[in-house]
Structures are given as structure tokens and as C-alpha cells.
Design a protein around this motif. Structure first.
Motif, PDB file in Angstrom:
ATOM      1  N   PHE A 218      41.194  28.710  29.359  1.00  0.00           N
ATOM      2  CA  PHE A 218      41.489  30.090  28.994  1.00  0.00           C
ATOM      3  C   PHE A 218      42.372  30.104  27.749  1.00  0.00           C
ATOM      4  O   PHE A 218      43.234  29.237  27.584  1.00  0.00           O
ATOM      5  CB  PHE A 218      42.182  30.812  30.154  1.00  0.00           C
ATOM      6  CG  PHE A 218      41.419  30.713  31.451  1.00  0.00           C
ATOM      7  CD1 PHE A 218      40.192  31.341  31.600  1.00  0.00           C
ATOM      8  CD2 PHE A 218      41.913  29.956  32.508  1.00  0.00           C
ATOM      9  CE1 PHE A 218      39.475  31.232  32.784  1.00  0.00           C
ATOM     10  CE2 PHE A 218      41.209  29.840  33.697  1.00  0.00           C
ATOM     11  CZ  PHE A 218      39.981  30.478  33.833  1.00  0.00           C
TER      12      PHE A 218
ATOM     13  N   ASN B  24      44.234  35.651  34.229  1.00  0.00           N
ATOM     14  CA  ASN B  24      45.092  36.314  33.250  1.00  0.00           C
ATOM     15  C   ASN B  24      46.424  36.675  33.904  1.00  0.00           C
ATOM     16  O   ASN B  24      46.467  37.446  34.867  1.00  0.00           O
ATOM     17  CB  ASN B  24      44.409  37.575  32.713  1.00  0.00           C
ATOM     18  CG  ASN B  24      45.099  38.131  31.470  1.00  0.00           C
ATOM     19  OD1 ASN B  24      46.289  37.938  31.273  1.00  0.00           O
ATOM     20  ND2 ASN B  24      44.331  38.830  30.632  1.00  0.00           N
TER      21      ASN B  24
ATOM     22  N   SER C   9      49.145  37.327  31.649  1.00  0.00           N
ATOM     23  CA  SER C   9      49.921  37.755  30.474  1.00  0.00           C
ATOM     24  C   SER C   9      50.781  38.976  30.798  1.00  0.00           C
ATOM     25  O   SER C   9      50.532  39.693  31.765  1.00  0.00           O
ATOM     26  CB  SER C   9      48.970  38.075  29.313  1.00  0.00           C
ATOM     27  OG  SER C   9      48.115  39.153  29.643  1.00  0.00           O
TER      28      SER C   9
ATOM     29  N   ASN D 131      47.673  40.646  34.826  1.00  0.00           N
ATOM     30  CA  ASN D 131      48.403  40.980  33.599  1.00  0.00           C
ATOM     31  C   ASN D 131      49.135  42.314  33.701  1.00  0.00           C
ATOM     32  O   ASN D 131      48.780  43.199  34.475  1.00  0.00           O
ATOM     33  CB  ASN D 131      47.460  40.944  32.386  1.00  0.00           C
ATOM     34  CG  ASN D 131      46.603  42.178  32.228  1.00  0.00           C
ATOM     35  OD1 ASN D 131      47.051  43.237  31.799  1.00  0.00           O
ATOM     36  ND2 ASN D 131      45.316  42.035  32.578  1.00  0.00           N
TER      37      ASN D 131
ATOM     38  N   SER E 119      45.514  34.861  27.863  1.00  0.00           N
ATOM     39  CA  SER E 119      45.643  34.842  29.320  1.00  0.00           C
ATOM     40  C   SER E 119      47.069  34.538  29.768  1.00  0.00           C
ATOM     41  O   SER E 119      47.411  34.744  30.934  1.00  0.00           O
ATOM     42  CB  SER E 119      44.703  33.788  29.915  1.00  0.00           C
ATOM     43  OG  SER E 119      43.358  34.153  29.722  1.00  0.00           O
TER      44      SER E 119
ATOM     45  N   LEU F  74      37.851  33.569  35.372  1.00  0.00           N
ATOM     46  CA  LEU F  74      38.770  34.472  34.687  1.00  0.00           C
ATOM     47  C   LEU F  74      40.155  34.324  35.307  1.00  0.00           C
ATOM     48  O   LEU F  74      40.302  34.338  36.527  1.00  0.00           O
ATOM     49  CB  LEU F  74      38.299  35.923  34.795  1.00  0.00           C
ATOM     50  CG  LEU F  74      39.114  36.990  34.035  1.00  0.00           C
ATOM     51  CD1 LEU F  74      38.210  38.137  33.625  1.00  0.00           C
ATOM     52  CD2 LEU F  74      40.292  37.530  34.848  1.00  0.00           C
TER      53      LEU F  74
ATOM     54  N   ASP G  85      43.186  38.564  37.934  1.00  0.00           N
ATOM     55  CA  ASP G  85      43.798  39.243  36.796  1.00  0.00           C
ATOM     56  C   ASP G  85      45.092  39.915  37.262  1.00  0.00           C
ATOM     57  O   ASP G  85      45.063  40.840  38.067  1.00  0.00           O
ATOM     58  CB  ASP G  85      42.843  40.282  36.208  1.00  0.00           C
ATOM     59  CG  ASP G  85      43.273  40.728  34.809  1.00  0.00           C
ATOM     60  OD1 ASP G  85      44.445  40.497  34.449  1.00  0.00           O
ATOM     61  OD2 ASP G  85      42.437  41.306  34.088  1.00  0.00           O
TER      62      ASP G  85
END
Length: 330
Positions: free
Chosen positions: A310, A291, A293, A269, A314, A289, A267
Motif C-alpha cells: 500500500f 488505510n 491515515s 482513516n 494509506s 485495501l 479502512d
């Protein structure tokens, strides 16, 4: 006459048997009563009475089955318990587990006498009103396997000496008000790297380059003010399965990062990451998972592996990222 003597013998044996059969060590029992008094006799400790055995009838404590010394003190979920951690907790020399959790009116600093508990394996002081710093003396507890100090009001920097804990499997310092940098010594943890949970603080600076040669059980540095390059946390031979760096100010070129196939969650993001998404990510079959973004990525999302599984959340809010699940590249 013999019948009367027998009756008296039976009477005295009935009176004396509870005292003779009590397993609880008297020194431990005395200390526990002092702890109860220091906590203003809360309801959660109402079972702590003088006419019961602390090894068999007391809530929140456990005894070693062989030595009968108190080896666990676990007090949790009581909004009536008030005061600070009593100094007497350090007078339970065989304690292996100390848990004070979900006690909102437990205040003050982390008690220095805890340093005396050389057998301690688990220390959980969380969801309380504790304040002050993360104490350096915790590094003296060489048998610690689990250290949890999250959801408190702790301030100051993270002591670098915590890396001297050779058996630590997890370090939870998340959701406090800690400042300063992540200690570079954490990249040289004695033994295998623990799970590092430092999220929801005010940590600044760069992720230490010493992390390049260390694997961790898990990494969560999210919601801090970290800057610079985070690629030291990744690499083909890394074994850390979960890395959460979201909501920082990290700035590096994702195109140059090589990812381990053991990764299951990444992750990134809300950072300032540039470049393209590496095609090598399509080889991560265990990725559950992902991400990226709210960054500054460009180019087409590589096709294959788990990347199209995803949804748009994401990937959205990047500079010029395109391709499924986003709109087609022009």
C-alpha cells in the motif's frame, strides 16, 4: 350458407381470442392502472394500455409464470414521474420485488401499505426525494432478503426491529440524514448477519458491544459521528471480509486488536486511533485495501505480508508512524 357461418365464426373468434388468452389477472391490472394514474401517467408507463396484456406487453412489471399474478414492479430512472408512493402498491398481494429507483420527484413518506406485501423479498426505494423515518413496519416483511433505502432524505433513528428480519442479506440505509445510535439489537440479528451499509449519515454514540459475537456480510459505517471502541468488530474468528469505519471519531488502541485472516479490506482513516499497527496484520494474505491515515498511530509499520504494497496515502498523517512505505524510522 355454411361458408357465411364459417366466416362469422372466424370473425368472432378473432375478436374474442385476445380477451380469452390474456394472462394478466384483472384485479392486478385494475390496481396497476390506479398506480399509473397516481403517478400522473408518466411516459415510463406508456405501455400500460387496456388493450394489451400486462404479463406480456407491459414495461416495468413481471408475472409469475404459473399463477400469472404480478410478482415484480420495477420503475426507475424517470425525472418526469411525480407524486408519492401510491397506497395501491399494497394491493398487489403476490409482489416479491418492488423497486422505485432514481425517481427524483418521488416524494413523501414510505407508504404504510407496503406492510401488506407479505411475499416481498426485495424492496429498493433509492435515489428519490422520499422523506420521513425508516418505518418500523418493515420488520413485518419476514421474507425480505434485500432492503435498500439509500440516497433519500430519510431522518430519525434506525428502528431496532429490523433485526427481526430472519432472511435479510443486505441492509442499505446509507446516504440519508439518519441520527441516533446504531441499535444494539443489530448485534443479535436473527439468522446470519446481513451486510450493514449505514454510511453518510449523522449517527452518533458507540458501536454496540453486542456486535462482538456477530459476523456480518460487510460493514460500512463511514462518514458518521461514531465514538469510542470499534475493536468489537474484529477478532480472530470473525468472518466479515470488509470493514469501513473511516471519517468518524472512533478512539481505541489498535495495538490490542486481533484481526481475522478472512479480512480483505480495512479502512480506518480519519479517526482518533492510537497505538501501533499489529504485526499480526502481516498474516492477512487476502488484504487488498488497508488505510489508517489521519489517526494518532506511532511506531514502525510491520514488515511483511501486504503492508508494504500500500502506498503512503494509506499511512500518512499519523503522530509518529514510520517505516516503508513511509520514511525510515530514526
Amino acid at each position: 350458407m355454411n361458408l357465411k357461418l364459417f366466416s362469422l365464426t372466424l370473425l368472432f373468434s378473432t375478436i374474442l381470442t385476445p380477451a380469452l388468452s390474456e394472462l394478466c389477472n384483472p384485479k392486478d391490472k385494475k390496481v396497476l392502472f390506479e398506480i399509473k394514474t397516481a403517478f400522473n401517467n408518466p411516459y415510463v408507463l406508456s405501455s400500460w394500455t387496456s388493450n394489451t396484456d400486462c404479463c406480456t406487453g407491459w414495461y416495468c412489471v413481471e408475472c409469475d409464470p404459473t399463477t400469472h399474478r404480478i410478482n415484480s414492479l420495477t420503475i426507475f430512472t424517470d425525472d418526469k414521474l411525480t407524486g408519492q408512493i401510491p397506497a395501491q402498491v399494497g394491493d398487489l398481494p403476490y409482489l416479491e420485488t418492488l423497486v422505485l429507483r432514481k425517481l427524483p420527484h418521488l416524494t413523501g413518506p414510505i407508504q404504510p401499505s407496503i406492510a401488506k406485501l407479505k411475499h416481498l423479498k426485495m424492496l429498493r426505494l433509492s435515489w428519490t426525494g422520499l422523506s420521513g423515518s425508516v418505518p418500523d413496519f418493515l420488520s413485518q416483511l419476514k421474507n425480505l432478503t434485500y432492503l435498500e433505502l439509500n440516497y433519500n432524505n430519510l431522518t430519525g433513528s434506525i428502528p431496532s426491529s429490523l433485526s427481526q428480519l430472519p432472511n435479510l442479506g443486505a441492509l442499505h440505509l446509507d446516504r440519508n440524514q439518519l441520527t441516533g445510535q446504531i441499535p444494539s439489537s443489530f448485534g443479535k440479528f436473527v439468522g446470519s448477519g446481513p451486510g450493514l451499509f449505514l454510511s453518510h449519515n449523522q449517527l452518533t454514540g458507540k458501536i454496540p458491544t453486542s456486535f462482538a459475537n456477530k459476523n456480518f456480510g460487510q460493514i460500512d459505517f463511514s462518514r458518521n459521528k461514531l465514538e469510542g471502541d470499534a475493536s468489537v468488530l474484529f477478532g480472530l474468528n470473525k468472518t466479515t471480509p470488509i470493514v469501513d469505519l473511516s471519517r468518524n471519531m472512533l478512539e481505541f488502541d489498535l495495538s490490542k486488536v486481533v484481526f481475522s485472516t478472512s479480512l480483505s479490506a480495512v479502512d480506518l482513516n480519519h479517526n482518533r486511533i492510537t497505538g501501533r499497527i499489529p504485526a499480526q496484520l502481516t498474516q492477512l494474505n487476502d488484504l487488498e485495501l488497508f488505510n489508517v491515515s489521519y489517526n494518532r498511530l506511532c511506531g514502525q509499520i510491520p514488515v511483511g505480508g501486504k503492508l508494504q504494497s500500500f502506498d503512503t496515502t494509506s499511512y500518512f498523517h499519523n503522530r509518529c508512524l514510520c517505516g516503508a512505505p513511509l520514511s525510515s524510522c530514526k
